[in-house]
Design a protein around this motif. Structure first.
Motif, short mmCIF file in Angstrom:
data_model
loop_
_atom_site.label_atom_id
_atom_site.label_comp_id
_atom_site.label_asym_id
_atom_site.label_seq_id
_atom_site.Cartn_x
_atom_site.Cartn_y
_atom_site.Cartn_z
N ASP A 117 6.93 -21.57 -0.28
CA ASP A 117 6.03 -20.50 0.19
C ASP A 117 6.42 -20.04 1.59
O ASP A 117 6.38 -18.84 1.88
N VAL A 118 6.80 -20.98 2.45
CA VAL A 118 7.24 -20.61 3.79
C VAL A 118 8.51 -19.77 3.72
O VAL A 118 8.64 -18.74 4.39
N LEU A 153 10.25 -14.17 10.32
CA LEU A 153 9.22 -13.47 9.58
C LEU A 153 9.25 -11.96 9.77
O LEU A 153 9.49 -11.46 10.86
N PHE A 174 9.25 -19.08 10.65
CA PHE A 174 8.47 -17.96 11.16
C PHE A 174 9.23 -17.13 12.19
O PHE A 174 8.88 -15.98 12.44
N LYS A 227 9.53 -17.93 1.30
CA LYS A 227 9.25 -16.62 0.72
C LYS A 227 8.68 -15.64 1.75
O LYS A 227 8.75 -14.42 1.56
N LYS A 228 8.11 -16.16 2.82
CA LYS A 228 7.50 -15.30 3.83
C LYS A 228 8.46 -14.90 4.93
O LYS A 228 8.09 -14.16 5.85
N THR A 229 9.68 -15.40 4.87
CA THR A 229 10.66 -15.02 5.88
C THR A 229 11.31 -13.70 5.51
O THR A 229 11.09 -13.14 4.43
N SER A 230 12.14 -13.19 6.42
CA SER A 230 12.86 -11.94 6.17
C SER A 230 14.07 -12.15 5.27
O SER A 230 14.74 -11.19 4.90
N ALA A 267 4.21 -9.48 5.77
CA ALA A 267 4.02 -10.22 4.52
C ALA A 267 4.46 -9.39 3.33
O ALA A 267 4.16 -8.20 3.24
N GLY A 268 5.17 -10.03 2.41
CA GLY A 268 5.60 -9.35 1.19
C GLY A 268 6.86 -8.53 1.35
O GLY A 268 7.26 -7.81 0.44
N THR A 295 9.94 -9.24 1.26
CA THR A 295 11.04 -9.54 0.35
C THR A 295 10.57 -9.85 -1.07
O THR A 295 11.35 -10.27 -1.90
N GLU A 296 9.30 -9.64 -1.35
CA GLU A 296 8.78 -9.93 -2.69
C GLU A 296 9.32 -8.92 -3.70
O GLU A 296 9.47 -7.74 -3.42
#
Length: 302
Positions: free
Chosen positions: A117-118, A28, A25, A120-123, A31-32, A34-35
């Motif tokens: 999941d964690v 972080l 975090f 995926k939420k990082t930068s 949200a999203g 880097t998706e």
């Protein structure tokens, strides 16, 4: 200093998991952020999760991008000099983030889900590479990895070369009439046979090598009853070498249900290095050839 993740020590450790979350975090963004990324903006320090991913990067001649690997990445030998962030299915966020990657290339199936999941939420961009146990799946992996690190043209050259090799490998068994029934055994712990059903890497390899998976009726890896093994009537037992505690031939054929099959009567057991056999990467065409020769001998045409 080489970082080695110890998943077993972290399981059940709230302190370890809290450290992982805090490190993740700290990086972080909203949200999203880097998706949907398919190309790394900065591919200078990539963490490769999955043996075939690491092999592909090396096959492309782009290993300078790698800053870490997972414990399934055992080939080529030079990859062993990279820091090991742990087993791909038991990752911890702090293990991956400790190498300060600019991007993460993770084979589908990496986990646990909570850890991924964690991440995926990082930068830090994470690109998940699909896994299909066939020729098309290998070529797709090569193209995705090449695009991710900015060498699409190079990846296309490699994909075409592998396509030709894979097609040739499959054709070598095309004329064989009597197909061998193969039982892939993942483990024999406690006398229980854990075998490969459909939709597994083992199932894919057996088919590519011109064999027939003796197991029907389930997907994934499951324990088989004695009756099911006898009914499967395998001609050959296939197992991995260099994968966990060794199991002797006598132990395998000492199982009453296996002893009652054609494979047990003939004591026909094939062992092939696990990463080589089930990697579905740049070496798979060679693995198909080797398995086919082990199954059919001189019937395999070169």
């Amino acid at each position: 200093m080489r970082f080695v993740s110890r998943p077993s020590a972290l399981r059940g450790s709230r302190v370890g998991y809290a450290i992982g979350l805090s490190m993740a975090f700290a990086a972080l963004q909203p949200a999203g952020a880097t998706e949907g990324v398919s190309v790394f903006a900065d591919p200078s320090k990539i963490a490769a999760i999955g043996g075939s991913i690491t092999e592909i990067v090396y096959a492309l001649g782009e290993e300078r991008h790698l800053v870490a690997r997972d414990s399934t990445s055992l080939y080529p030998k030079a990859a062993l000099d990279l820091p090991d962030v742990g087993y791909m299915r038991q990752l911890s966020p702090e293990g991956v983030l400790s190498v300060n990657p600019t991007g993460i290339l993770a084979l589908h199936g990496s986990g646990p889900k909570e850890a991924v999941d964690v991440l995926k939420k990082t930068s830090i961009p994470l690109i998940e590479v699909p896994e299909q146990y066939n020729r098309e799946g290998i070529l797709q992996k090569v193209r995705i990895v090449g695009k991710a690190i900015g060498v699409e043209a190079k990846a296309e050259v490699l994909a075409r070369a592998l396509d030709a090799k894979l097609t040739a490998a499959e054709k070598r068994t095309a004329s064989i009439k009597e197909r061998r029934r193969v039982l892939f055994i993942l483990s024999t712990q406690g006398g229980k046979i854990l075998a490969a059903g459909s939709e597994t890497a083992a199932d894919g390899m057996v088919k590519l090598a011109g064999g027939v998976n003796a197991v029907e009726g389930f997907s994934g890896y499951k324990q088989m009853s004695d009756e099911a093994i006898i009914t499967a009537r395998p001609d050959v037992i296939l197992m991995m070498s260099n994968a966990g505690p060794p199991v002797s031939d006598d132990e395998v054929f000492g199982n009453p249900s296996i002893a009652s099959t054609p494979a047990g009567t003939a004591r026909k057991l094939i062992r092939i290095d696990g990463a080589y056999l089930l990697g579905f990467g740049p070496r798979t065409a060679d693995a198909i050839h080797d398995l086919a020769v082990s199954l059919y001998g001189a019937q395999v045409t070169d």
